[in-house]
Write an enzyme that holds these catalytic residues in place. Sequence first.
Site, PDB file in Angstrom:
ATOM      1  CG  ASP A  11      -1.774   1.215   1.355  1.00 17.58           C
ATOM      2  OD1 ASP A  11      -2.298   1.657   0.314  1.00 17.58           O
ATOM      3  OD2 ASP A  11      -1.926   1.757   2.459  1.00 17.58           O
ATOM      4  CB  SER A  12       0.224   4.753  -0.784  1.00 22.76           C
ATOM      5  OG  SER A  12      -0.997   4.816  -0.082  1.00 22.76           O
ATOM      6  CB  CYS A  74      -2.730   1.217  -2.540  1.00 23.72           C
ATOM      7  SG  CYS A  74      -2.875   2.961  -2.918  1.00 23.72           S
ATOM      8  CD  GLU A 153      -2.581   8.574   7.344  1.00 26.60           C
ATOM      9  OE1 GLU A 153      -1.776   9.474   7.658  1.00 26.60           O
ATOM     10  OE2 GLU A 153      -2.365   7.735   6.467  1.00 26.60           O
ATOM     11  CB  CYS A 187     -10.053   5.279  -0.059  1.00 21.84           C
ATOM     12  SG  CYS A 187      -8.610   5.978   0.789  1.00 21.84           S
ATOM     13  CG  HIS A 189      -6.683   5.975   4.954  1.00 27.03           C
ATOM     14  ND1 HIS A 189      -5.877   5.360   4.021  1.00 27.03           N
ATOM     15  CD2 HIS A 189      -5.855   6.611   5.809  1.00 27.03           C
ATOM     16  CE1 HIS A 189      -4.605   5.620   4.310  1.00 27.03           C
ATOM     17  NE2 HIS A 189      -4.568   6.373   5.392  1.00 27.03           N
TER      18      HIS A 189
HETATM   19  N1  DGL Z   1      -3.976   3.970   0.005  1.00 23.42           N
HETATM   20  C1  DGL Z   1      -4.651   5.021  -0.714  1.00 23.42           C
HETATM   21  C2  DGL Z   1      -5.894   4.449  -1.402  1.00 23.42           C
HETATM   22  O1  DGL Z   1      -6.420   3.434  -1.013  1.00 23.42           O
HETATM   23  C3  DGL Z   1      -5.015   6.188   0.194  1.00 23.42           C
HETATM   24  C4  DGL Z   1      -3.813   6.996   0.670  1.00 23.42           C
HETATM   25  C5  DGL Z   1      -3.044   7.650  -0.463  1.00 23.42           C
HETATM   26  O2  DGL Z   1      -3.528   8.608  -1.067  1.00 23.42           O
HETATM   27  O3  DGL Z   1      -1.963   7.158  -0.760  1.00 23.42           O
HETATM   28  O4  DGL Z   1      -6.333   5.001  -2.365  1.00 23.42           O
END
Ligand code: DGL
Length: 269
Positions: A11-12, A74, A153, A187, A189
Amino acid sequence: MTKRHPIGVFDSGVGGLTVVRALRRALPGEDIIYLGDTARVPYGSKSPRTVERYSLTCQQFLLAREVKLVLIACNTASANALPALREASPVPVIGAVEPGAESALAATRTGNIGVIGTLATVRSGAYAKAINARDPHARLFALACPMLVPLAEEGWTEDEIAELACRRYLQQLFAQAPATDTLVLGCTHYPLLRDVIARVASELAKHEVAVVDSATAMAEAAKEALGSGPNKRTNAGRLDCFATDTSRLDELAPRFLGEPLTGFDLVDL
Ligand code: DGL
């Protein structure tokens, strides 16, 4: 590849631990290697080329550790880099968008689906493509909700600020697509804000809105991809976590994983 090889997840950042949480529930005996590209997060505000470039380096890291399967936790990376990642991988690659699209189609009664995600996910049109490939009559309305990532977060997921932010975004969605009966949390989050999102969505729509996310569906897709080959041992699988930056991880990671964590190893990609 044997049953003993780990599953790779990237993931990012730390949000993808929501996928690891679902994976550990669905396939408890599996070893998992998780990589969070925390030095380069967010991906959601970046261009498709950059997201693709970053995602390829994350996948390369996992492949070098001999994973038998790659999960792109992600949504932004899944929406913008899945073809390139599949082409570069000798093992199966599961993105977040296709399982999310399938969950949405299973949940909708009227074919009116909303999806919320980062700017890069919404701009990619990936959810519309995945949904319409499966049901050409389904109608999709996609909306970027970038503020929801920092809220999750920060842990502000149940208070009045979360409620106001969700209301402000979802008002736009339901003003333009009032018949939406299913909302995809596109997403990593957003599952942390699920209760507020579900409540505000149903209130604005004035009808029940089903809220689905890709985490559970991805874990099911992983189970299917492993076929009869999942690791069936009875003790819990290992979880090894790596990150490209370790700032705030001790505080953030357990929030997404839902269990304590032994820590992250710092890596340079
Ligand atoms: N992990 C990203 C997503 O699911 C969210 C956080 C980011 O913008 O990197 O799209």
